[in-house]
Design a protein around this motif. Structure first.
Motif, PDB file in Angstrom:
ATOM      1  N   GLU A 127       0.124   4.192   2.347  1.00 31.36           N
ATOM      2  CA  GLU A 127      -1.129   4.900   2.094  1.00 31.36           C
ATOM      3  C   GLU A 127      -1.910   5.212   3.366  1.00 31.36           C
ATOM      4  O   GLU A 127      -2.400   6.331   3.513  1.00 31.36           O
ATOM      5  CB  GLU A 127      -1.991   4.097   1.116  1.00 31.36           C
ATOM      6  CG  GLU A 127      -3.132   4.897   0.553  1.00 31.36           C
ATOM      7  CD  GLU A 127      -3.757   4.200  -0.647  1.00 31.36           C
ATOM      8  OE1 GLU A 127      -4.325   4.922  -1.455  1.00 31.36           O
ATOM      9  OE2 GLU A 127      -3.661   2.966  -0.770  1.00 31.36           O
TER      10      GLU A 127
ATOM     11  N   ASN B 226      -6.252   7.032  -7.294  1.00 30.67           N
ATOM     12  CA  ASN B 226      -7.441   7.886  -7.229  1.00 30.67           C
ATOM     13  C   ASN B 226      -7.012   9.248  -6.688  1.00 30.67           C
ATOM     14  O   ASN B 226      -5.906   9.398  -6.174  1.00 30.67           O
ATOM     15  CB  ASN B 226      -8.593   7.247  -6.430  1.00 30.67           C
ATOM     16  CG  ASN B 226      -8.328   7.156  -4.962  1.00 30.67           C
ATOM     17  OD1 ASN B 226      -8.037   8.151  -4.299  1.00 30.67           O
ATOM     18  ND2 ASN B 226      -8.432   5.951  -4.407  1.00 30.67           N
TER      19      ASN B 226
ATOM     20  N   ASP C 209       0.809  -1.230   0.000  1.00 30.86           N
ATOM     21  CA  ASP C 209       0.000   0.000   0.000  1.00 30.86           C
ATOM     22  C   ASP C 209       0.841   1.279   0.000  1.00 30.86           C
ATOM     23  O   ASP C 209       0.328   2.375  -0.019  1.00 30.86           O
ATOM     24  CB  ASP C 209      -0.974   0.019   1.174  1.00 30.86           C
ATOM     25  CG  ASP C 209      -0.297   0.073   2.536  1.00 30.86           C
ATOM     26  OD1 ASP C 209       0.918   0.373   2.619  1.00 30.86           O
ATOM     27  OD2 ASP C 209      -0.986  -0.182   3.535  1.00 30.86           O
TER      28      ASP C 209
ATOM     29  N   ARG D 102      -1.267   8.193  -9.304  1.00 31.05           N
ATOM     30  CA  ARG D 102      -2.177   8.092  -8.156  1.00 31.05           C
ATOM     31  C   ARG D 102      -3.354   7.258  -8.643  1.00 31.05           C
ATOM     32  O   ARG D 102      -3.939   7.578  -9.669  1.00 31.05           O
ATOM     33  CB  ARG D 102      -2.715   9.459  -7.735  1.00 31.05           C
ATOM     34  CG  ARG D 102      -1.713  10.357  -7.112  1.00 31.05           C
ATOM     35  CD  ARG D 102      -2.374  11.667  -6.626  1.00 31.05           C
ATOM     36  NE  ARG D 102      -1.345  12.645  -6.397  1.00 31.05           N
ATOM     37  CZ  ARG D 102      -0.462  12.613  -5.404  1.00 31.05           C
ATOM     38  NH1 ARG D 102      -0.536  11.644  -4.512  1.00 31.05           N
ATOM     39  NH2 ARG D 102       0.464  13.527  -5.288  1.00 31.05           N
TER      40      ARG D 102
ATOM     41  N   ARG E 100      -7.531  11.167  -4.153  1.00 34.91           N
ATOM     42  CA  ARG E 100      -7.156  11.436  -2.764  1.00 34.91           C
ATOM     43  C   ARG E 100      -6.089  10.477  -2.237  1.00 34.91           C
ATOM     44  O   ARG E 100      -5.718  10.541  -1.080  1.00 34.91           O
ATOM     45  CB  ARG E 100      -8.405  11.382  -1.881  1.00 34.91           C
ATOM     46  CG  ARG E 100      -9.360  12.537  -2.163  1.00 34.91           C
ATOM     47  CD  ARG E 100     -10.615  12.484  -1.324  1.00 34.91           C
ATOM     48  NE  ARG E 100     -11.465  11.337  -1.598  1.00 34.91           N
ATOM     49  CZ  ARG E 100     -12.286  11.218  -2.630  1.00 34.91           C
ATOM     50  NH1 ARG E 100     -12.347  12.171  -3.521  1.00 34.91           N
ATOM     51  NH2 ARG E 100     -13.033  10.156  -2.780  1.00 34.91           N
ATOM     52  N   ALA E 101      -5.579   9.611  -3.095  1.00 35.39           N
ATOM     53  CA  ALA E 101      -4.601   8.612  -2.657  1.00 35.39           C
ATOM     54  C   ALA E 101      -3.178   9.119  -2.875  1.00 35.39           C
ATOM     55  O   ALA E 101      -2.942  10.053  -3.640  1.00 35.39           O
ATOM     56  CB  ALA E 101      -4.807   7.314  -3.433  1.00 35.39           C
TER      57      ALA E 101
END
Length: 146
Positions: free
Chosen positions: A60, A94, A57, A92, A96-97
């Protein structure tokens, strides 16, 4: 062969390598960072820094831009719209990631890139509008290193 052509040729030589988290061995296993690392080793030489262990991740949950920070230390930032074969693309997944996926631009017309993708291994994909919208940063390999 130009440095950019060498980068693309080396990246294409990894196509078909299975996906394997934290690995960087052509033909045996790699993830997206491992692909960029392997191309660096083949085209430039020794890697610029030791890569610490990382989770799938990419930090994240803590909202830490670990991969972006490393790219800024080792690669040459470019404007996102200044496309060229051999560029390293940071995505990214998405809005907001954190940025946590890498690829290498392989062509402009049609726009394509090479990346190691979970469940697919190293593939060459169309840099379609959904992928293009996810580009968080664009980098070149350091010119003085060739």
């Amino acid at each position: 062969m130009t440095p950019e052509e060498r980068i693309v040729a080396e990246a294409r030589s990894w196509v078909g390598t299975p996906y394997q988290h934290q690995c960087s061995t052509r033909g045996a296993g790699t993830d997206c960072l491992g692909l960029v690392r392997g191309v660096w080793r083949a085209v430039i030489g020794a890697e610029p820094e030791v890569v610490p262990p990382y989770t799938p991740d990419w930090a994240e949950p803590a909202a830490q831009e670990v991969l972006l920070a490393a790219a800024l230390r080792c690669l040459c930032p470019k404007p996102v719209g200044a496309s060229a074969p051999g560029d390293v693309l940071l995505f990214r997944m998405n809005d907001r990631a954190i940025a946590k996926h890498l690829g290498i631009q392989s062509s402009l017309n049609p726009a394509r890139f090479i990346h190691a993708y979970t469940g697919h291994g190293v593939i060459e994909s169309s840099l379609s509008l959904p992928w293009e919208r996810r580009i968080a940063a664009r980098f070149a390999f350091p010119k003085g290193a060739f």
